[in-house]
Write an enzyme that holds these catalytic residues in place. Structure first.
Site, PDB file in Angstrom:
ATOM      1  N   ASP A  48       8.397  13.345  19.190  1.00 26.80           N
ATOM      2  CA  ASP A  48       9.194  11.888  18.911  1.00 26.80           C
ATOM      3  C   ASP A  48       8.606  10.966  20.080  1.00 26.80           C
ATOM      4  OD1 ASP A  48      11.455  10.011  18.844  1.00 26.80           O
ATOM      5  OD2 ASP A  48      12.090  10.930  20.853  1.00 26.80           O
ATOM      6  N   ASP A  50      10.244   7.435  21.716  1.00 29.22           N
ATOM      7  CA  ASP A  50      11.158   7.007  22.663  1.00 29.22           C
ATOM      8  C   ASP A  50      11.705   8.084  23.536  1.00 29.22           C
ATOM      9  OD1 ASP A  50      10.833   4.193  21.952  1.00 29.22           O
ATOM     10  OD2 ASP A  50      11.994   4.311  20.265  1.00 29.22           O
TER      11      ASP A  50
END
Length: 284
Positions: A48, A50
């Site tokens: 991922d 963020d």
């Protein structure tokens, strides 16, 4: 994997014509560039962006470019649950109206700090033998935010594929954001179900390679990282950021439905925690 897990992202039959459109669009996304990746990679690792690669949420950081570094109440009030991508389209339009430029946005993205130990983890992956890791990024941020940060950090070439919402500047200098895809998952925001992305990518790459990966890893933090981690098998490893939503959801699932979450779970506080586990697994 039990049916209850796959139902999370089950796509029902589409009306005539629509089914083929969705299928061809997804195939187009998945086919792009994947055939050029070496077929001998032993492991596949997803990241991922963020609050995983970077230690902030890029959509929140971009507000620094707004007058007074905050958004007006009328704009914030337009947010609707599950429709964050549409909300960010309005935020970016507002910023453009306030005179915020491409350079302004890039500067903010480049200054976001990496999560603890993450750059060390990337260095570890880069120094492994070429046949070890295929590295993929899947994020609900956007192409401009992610590419700006990765290039500034000098790690763009590490990633074989990036799946995220398209964002390009129009002739007026406004960053135009679009949804990645549509899906039927009730767990995820309207514009992206990461489990659909992960499952489709793994299926396509397995077909192209002619064999499965030895193990699949997923490094994340948020609730929308829990959904793709559900598709991992018992030899795979989920790396949730400790005490973040992904970690809490995995823990709750283990307690409420033992056996439903199949992957080995290794919480991380620093990228060094991920390195420690990967060092052990690559020698098995």
């Amino acid at each position: 994997m039990g049916d209850s897990i796959f139902n999370c992202c089950y796509v029902p039959p589409q009306p005539p014509g629509e089914e083929e459109h969705h299928r061809s669009r997804r195939a187009e996304i998945m086919a792009s560039n994947s055939a050029s990746i070496s077929p001998d990679k032993r492991f596949l690792i997803f990241f991922d962006f963020d609050e995983t690669i970077v230690d902030e949420t890029s959509d929140d950081m971009v507000v620094q470019a707004a007058p007074g570094q905050h958004l007006p109440g009328w704009l914030k009030d337009t947010y609707q649950p599950g429709r964050y991508n549409e909300y960010m389209q309005r935020v970016l339009a507002y910023l453009a109206e306030q005179g915020v430029t491409e350079s302004d946005l890039r500067s903010i993205m480049e200054k976001i700090p990496a999560s603890p130990g993450m750059l060390n983890l990337f260095q570890f992956l880069r120094t492994r033998p070429a046949h070890d890791f295929e590295v993929v990024l899947v994020s609900d941020a956007n192409t401009f935010f992610i590419d700006s940060w990765l290039r500034r950090a000098g790690v763009r070439q590490l990633f074989h594929r990036i799946f995220t919402n398209p964002a390009t500047f129009n002739k007026n200098g406004r960053l135009v954001l679009r949804p990645f895809h549509s899906h039927e998952c009730q767990r995820c925001p309207d514009n992206m179900c990461k489990q659909v992305v992960v499952r489709d990518y793994v299926a396509r790459r397995t077909q192209e390679r002619g064999r499965p990966y030895q193990r699949i890893f997923y490094v994340g933090d948020g609730a929308n990282d829990f959904c793709p981690a559900l598709s991992l098998g018992p030899r795979d490893v989920a790396f949730p950021r400790r005490d973040f939503p992904m970690h809490r959801l995995i823990t709750e699932t283990h307690e409420a439905m033992p056996g439903e979450f199949k992957a080995v779970t290794v919480p991380w506080v620093s990228g060094e925690d991920v390195i420690t586990r990967l060092r052990k697994l690559v020698t098995e």
